[in-house]
Scaffold this motif. Sequence first.
Motif, PDB file in Angstrom:
ATOM      1  N   LYS A   1      25.595  -4.875 124.522  1.00  0.00           N
ATOM      2  CA  LYS A   1      25.352  -5.212 123.117  1.00  0.00           C
ATOM      3  C   LYS A   1      26.607  -5.749 122.443  1.00  0.00           C
ATOM      4  CE  LYS A   1      22.095  -1.609 122.303  1.00  0.00           C
ATOM      5  NZ  LYS A   1      21.848  -0.343 121.612  1.00  0.00           N
ATOM      6  N   VAL A   2      27.780  -5.259 122.851  1.00  0.00           N
ATOM      7  CA  VAL A   2      29.030  -5.740 122.233  1.00  0.00           C
ATOM      8  C   VAL A   2      29.684  -6.819 123.088  1.00  0.00           C
ATOM      9  CG1 VAL A   2      29.403  -3.596 120.972  1.00  0.00           C
ATOM     10  CG2 VAL A   2      30.431  -3.872 123.233  1.00  0.00           C
ATOM     11  N   HIS A   3      28.930  -7.362 124.014  1.00  0.00           N
ATOM     12  CA  HIS A   3      29.365  -8.514 124.832  1.00  0.00           C
ATOM     13  C   HIS A   3      30.574  -8.217 125.716  1.00  0.00           C
ATOM     14  CE1 HIS A   3      26.490 -10.564 122.317  1.00  0.00           C
ATOM     15  NE2 HIS A   3      27.208 -10.336 121.250  1.00  0.00           N
ATOM     16  N   GLU A   4      30.728  -6.953 126.083  1.00  0.00           N
ATOM     17  CA  GLU A   4      31.792  -6.631 127.061  1.00  0.00           C
ATOM     18  C   GLU A   4      31.349  -7.043 128.456  1.00  0.00           C
ATOM     19  OE1 GLU A   4      33.570  -2.559 125.071  1.00  0.00           O
ATOM     20  OE2 GLU A   4      33.151  -2.586 127.220  1.00  0.00           O
ATOM     21  N   ILE A   5      30.045  -6.958 128.679  1.00  0.00           N
ATOM     22  CA  ILE A   5      29.471  -7.394 129.950  1.00  0.00           C
ATOM     23  C   ILE A   5      28.276  -8.284 129.647  1.00  0.00           C
ATOM     24  CG2 ILE A   5      30.221  -5.361 131.257  1.00  0.00           C
ATOM     25  CD1 ILE A   5      27.351  -4.287 131.017  1.00  0.00           C
ATOM     26  N   PHE A   6      27.805  -8.965 130.704  1.00  0.00           N
ATOM     27  CA  PHE A   6      26.726  -9.926 130.488  1.00  0.00           C
ATOM     28  C   PHE A   6      25.508  -9.570 131.339  1.00  0.00           C
ATOM     29  CE2 PHE A   6      29.346 -12.394 127.841  1.00  0.00           C
ATOM     30  CZ  PHE A   6      30.617 -12.424 128.399  1.00  0.00           C
ATOM     31  N   LEU A   7      24.465 -10.378 131.162  1.00  0.00           N
ATOM     32  CA  LEU A   7      23.187 -10.076 131.804  1.00  0.00           C
ATOM     33  C   LEU A   7      23.297  -9.827 133.312  1.00  0.00           C
ATOM     34  CD1 LEU A   7      20.079  -9.835 131.604  1.00  0.00           C
ATOM     35  CD2 LEU A   7      19.957 -12.308 131.865  1.00  0.00           C
ATOM     36  N   PRO A   8      24.041 -10.642 134.076  1.00  0.00           N
ATOM     37  CA  PRO A   8      24.092 -10.391 135.519  1.00  0.00           C
ATOM     38  C   PRO A   8      24.593  -8.977 135.833  1.00  0.00           C
ATOM     39  CG  PRO A   8      25.027 -12.538 135.033  1.00  0.00           C
ATOM     40  CD  PRO A   8      24.816 -11.857 133.722  1.00  0.00           C
ATOM     41  N   GLU A   9      25.586  -8.530 135.098  1.00  0.00           N
ATOM     42  CA  GLU A   9      26.125  -7.182 135.353  1.00  0.00           C
ATOM     43  C   GLU A   9      25.117  -6.094 134.980  1.00  0.00           C
ATOM     44  OE1 GLU A   9      29.006  -8.928 133.083  1.00  0.00           O
ATOM     45  OE2 GLU A   9      30.724  -8.377 134.324  1.00  0.00           O
ATOM     46  N   VAL A  10      24.373  -6.345 133.911  1.00  0.00           N
ATOM     47  CA  VAL A  10      23.324  -5.392 133.526  1.00  0.00           C
ATOM     48  C   VAL A  10      22.296  -5.283 134.653  1.00  0.00           C
ATOM     49  CG1 VAL A  10      21.434  -4.937 131.906  1.00  0.00           C
ATOM     50  CG2 VAL A  10      23.625  -5.812 131.063  1.00  0.00           C
ATOM     51  N   LEU A  11      21.944  -6.424 135.224  1.00  0.00           N
ATOM     52  CA  LEU A  11      20.912  -6.414 136.266  1.00  0.00           C
ATOM     53  C   LEU A  11      21.421  -5.798 137.564  1.00  0.00           C
ATOM     54  CD1 LEU A  11      19.247  -9.871 135.585  1.00  0.00           C
ATOM     55  CD2 LEU A  11      18.438  -7.609 134.943  1.00  0.00           C
ATOM     56  N   LEU A  12      22.700  -5.967 137.862  1.00  0.00           N
ATOM     57  CA  LEU A  12      23.271  -5.287 139.035  1.00  0.00           C
ATOM     58  C   LEU A  12      23.213  -3.777 138.816  1.00  0.00           C
ATOM     59  CD1 LEU A  12      26.331  -7.587 139.835  1.00  0.00           C
ATOM     60  CD2 LEU A  12      24.290  -7.277 141.246  1.00  0.00           C
ATOM     61  N   SER A  13      23.528  -3.345 137.617  1.00  0.00           N
ATOM     62  CA  SER A  13      23.452  -1.908 137.310  1.00  0.00           C
ATOM     63  C   SER A  13      22.008  -1.421 137.350  1.00  0.00           C
ATOM     64  CB  SER A  13      24.054  -1.624 135.925  1.00  0.00           C
ATOM     65  OG  SER A  13      25.450  -1.826 135.937  1.00  0.00           O
ATOM     66  N   ALA A  14      21.094  -2.265 136.899  1.00  0.00           N
ATOM     67  CA  ALA A  14      19.675  -1.882 136.927  1.00  0.00           C
ATOM     68  C   ALA A  14      19.205  -1.687 138.367  1.00  0.00           C
ATOM     69  CB  ALA A  14      18.822  -2.944 136.233  1.00  0.00           C
ATOM     70  N   ARG A  15      19.661  -2.550 139.256  1.00  0.00           N
ATOM     71  CA  ARG A  15      19.294  -2.379 140.663  1.00  0.00           C
ATOM     72  C   ARG A  15      19.865  -1.069 141.189  1.00  0.00           C
ATOM     73  NH1 ARG A  15      20.793  -6.672 145.371  1.00  0.00           N
ATOM     74  NH2 ARG A  15      22.873  -5.845 145.009  1.00  0.00           N
ATOM     75  N   ALA A  16      21.100  -0.767 140.770  1.00  0.00           N
ATOM     76  CA  ALA A  16      21.706   0.503 141.193  1.00  0.00           C
ATOM     77  C   ALA A  16      20.904   1.688 140.648  1.00  0.00           C
ATOM     78  CB  ALA A  16      23.159   0.566 140.723  1.00  0.00           C
ATOM     79  N   MET A  17      20.451   1.571 139.409  1.00  0.00           N
ATOM     80  CA  MET A  17      19.611   2.612 138.798  1.00  0.00           C
ATOM     81  C   MET A  17      18.347   2.821 139.619  1.00  0.00           C
ATOM     82  SD  MET A  17      18.819   4.367 135.800  1.00  0.00           S
ATOM     83  CE  MET A  17      17.348   5.194 135.231  1.00  0.00           C
ATOM     84  N   HIS A  18      17.709   1.726 139.974  1.00  0.00           N
ATOM     85  CA  HIS A  18      16.483   1.821 140.755  1.00  0.00           C
ATOM     86  C   HIS A  18      16.747   2.481 142.102  1.00  0.00           C
ATOM     87  CE1 HIS A  18      13.640  -1.139 138.554  1.00  0.00           C
ATOM     88  NE2 HIS A  18      14.550  -0.734 137.727  1.00  0.00           N
ATOM     89  N   ALA A  19      17.892   2.172 142.701  1.00  0.00           N
ATOM     90  CA  ALA A  19      18.233   2.773 143.995  1.00  0.00           C
ATOM     91  C   ALA A  19      18.385   4.286 143.845  1.00  0.00           C
ATOM     92  CB  ALA A  19      19.525   2.158 144.527  1.00  0.00           C
ATOM     93  N   GLY A  20      19.003   4.700 142.758  1.00  0.00           N
ATOM     94  CA  GLY A  20      19.139   6.134 142.503  1.00  0.00           C
ATOM     95  C   GLY A  20      17.788   6.780 142.241  1.00  0.00           C
ATOM     96  N   MET A  21      16.954   6.081 141.482  1.00  0.00           N
ATOM     97  CA  MET A  21      15.625   6.619 141.149  1.00  0.00           C
ATOM     98  C   MET A  21      14.761   6.769 142.401  1.00  0.00           C
ATOM     99  SD  MET A  21      15.198   7.401 137.998  1.00  0.00           S
ATOM    100  CE  MET A  21      13.426   7.420 137.804  1.00  0.00           C
ATOM    101  N   ASP A  22      14.911   5.827 143.330  1.00  0.00           N
ATOM    102  CA  ASP A  22      14.135   5.921 144.569  1.00  0.00           C
ATOM    103  C   ASP A  22      14.446   7.227 145.301  1.00  0.00           C
ATOM    104  OD1 ASP A  22      14.155   2.367 145.514  1.00  0.00           O
ATOM    105  OD2 ASP A  22      12.810   3.540 144.234  1.00  0.00           O
ATOM    106  N   GLU A  23      15.718   7.642 145.247  1.00  0.00           N
ATOM    107  CA  GLU A  23      16.097   8.911 145.893  1.00  0.00           C
ATOM    108  C   GLU A  23      15.557  10.109 145.114  1.00  0.00           C
ATOM    109  OE1 GLU A  23      17.655   9.078 148.784  1.00  0.00           O
ATOM    110  OE2 GLU A  23      17.905   6.910 148.876  1.00  0.00           O
ATOM    111  N   LEU A  24      15.524   9.946 143.793  1.00  0.00           N
ATOM    112  CA  LEU A  24      15.218  11.079 142.912  1.00  0.00           C
ATOM    113  C   LEU A  24      13.725  11.279 142.677  1.00  0.00           C
ATOM    114  CD1 LEU A  24      17.015  13.064 141.379  1.00  0.00           C
ATOM    115  CD2 LEU A  24      16.921  11.522 139.419  1.00  0.00           C
TER     116      LEU A  24
END
Lengths: 212, 237
Positions: free
Chosen positions: A53-76
């Motif tokens: 939201k404060v433009h420290e990071i951009f959409l590609p980085e958000v989506l990389l983190s989202a993939r990481a989130m999904h990977a964690g959720m798959d385990e959980l």
Amino acid sequence: MDILTQISDTLIGGDDEKVARITRQAIDQGIPAKDILDIGLIGGMNTVGERFKVHEIFLPEVLLSARAMHAGMDELKPLLIRDGIPSRGRVIIGSVQGDLHDIGKNLVGIMLKGAGFEVIDLGNDVAPESFVETATRENAVIIGMSALLTTTMPMMGSVVNLVREQGLGDRLKTIIGGAPVSEEYARQIGADAYGFDAANAVDRVKGIIGVN
Amino acid sequence: MTETITFSTEEAAPDRNAVFEGQGIPAGVGVTQDIEDLYNTALDVLSDSAAPVAMFAEISKVDFALVYRGEGFNEPSTPVKDISARAEQLALFALTLGKSISEIITERFEAGDFAVASMLDSAASAAADRLAGIVEKRLIELLVSKGLATPSTTVLGYSPGYCGWHMSGQEKLLDFLQPGRIGISLTESFLMQPLKSISGVLVAGPADIHRFANSYPVCALCDTQSCRKRIRALPET
């Protein structure tokens, strides 16, 4: 560094394989599933959202983190089901009837999952009845609609009207988004909210449901 | 006069700033290696999978007026209506990157490869825009070769769905142009398929005919005002 902070930091860094590995370690250590979810995974995505939201990071980085989130959720996920831990809410999303654009809708779905919501994605070209029937059957709290054409926008109003006609407006809210859509259009058709981008849509959904 | 255009790999490569703009990254901002890697991956996939092709067909002002009127849903006053009336030559055009690229974007999203899918989507859109610019140049070359243009002739394309020209205008446009020969079709909701396709009218004439103030009623509803950038780039007359 405690393991939940490790999960969160690694998720922020977008390393999906490492998030999956550390999540498994946390599970093996007996860390409660809800803590892994709320502090490790959702906590990490919240930080990602704030930085975006404060433009420290951009959409590609958000989506990389989202993939990481999904990977964690798959385990959980098996533990969340076992322990009966509910999601923050169930959201039905789709591109409205006649519309085949899905990038924006996909991004909203990804970010809603990252925020701890359960998302049922109906895909493209979704008839108004499908939105409402699925939402009713699945006890959803939100219908999220995307349209990228001026010619398909009116279908959003059809969904909103159907929700109202079936007396579901108290428990089923609607949010709309897409390039030709606006806050004013949302007011005009009686939608409960408008999201100007995926991150804003998640904030608006959280606001509707009343979660941080 | 109908022309079909194929493109080299270099011509189909998108502008880096345009791709990054599609990802919300302002021009000139330093990006991480992760983003560079995603960008390079997207370019590789685009290069391997896109099958860009375009066509244009000359149209008279009388015929274009019928095409432009479409289903009757245009705004009463639009830049396209005024600009096309001052044109020296008009041609309808359509271009596509082909259906494979759209399918790959969908597959990557479904496989959880969100960042690549999103970057690829931005790259494909930027590539399509760049190809539209090449189509404009090709029309100028053709007109010059036929003695129908001068060195000061400028060609710009305008598309339905923008600036008050209703989306439904695509139906008559594609009826006239018949871009099925390059694999483009139109759904009932006036959506072109494959998704990464563009259609519109190419307007040829002195640069000044493309200059307009953003004071049309429809301009007040426009978020991007992208016409201003195009107008600034016009040659001085």
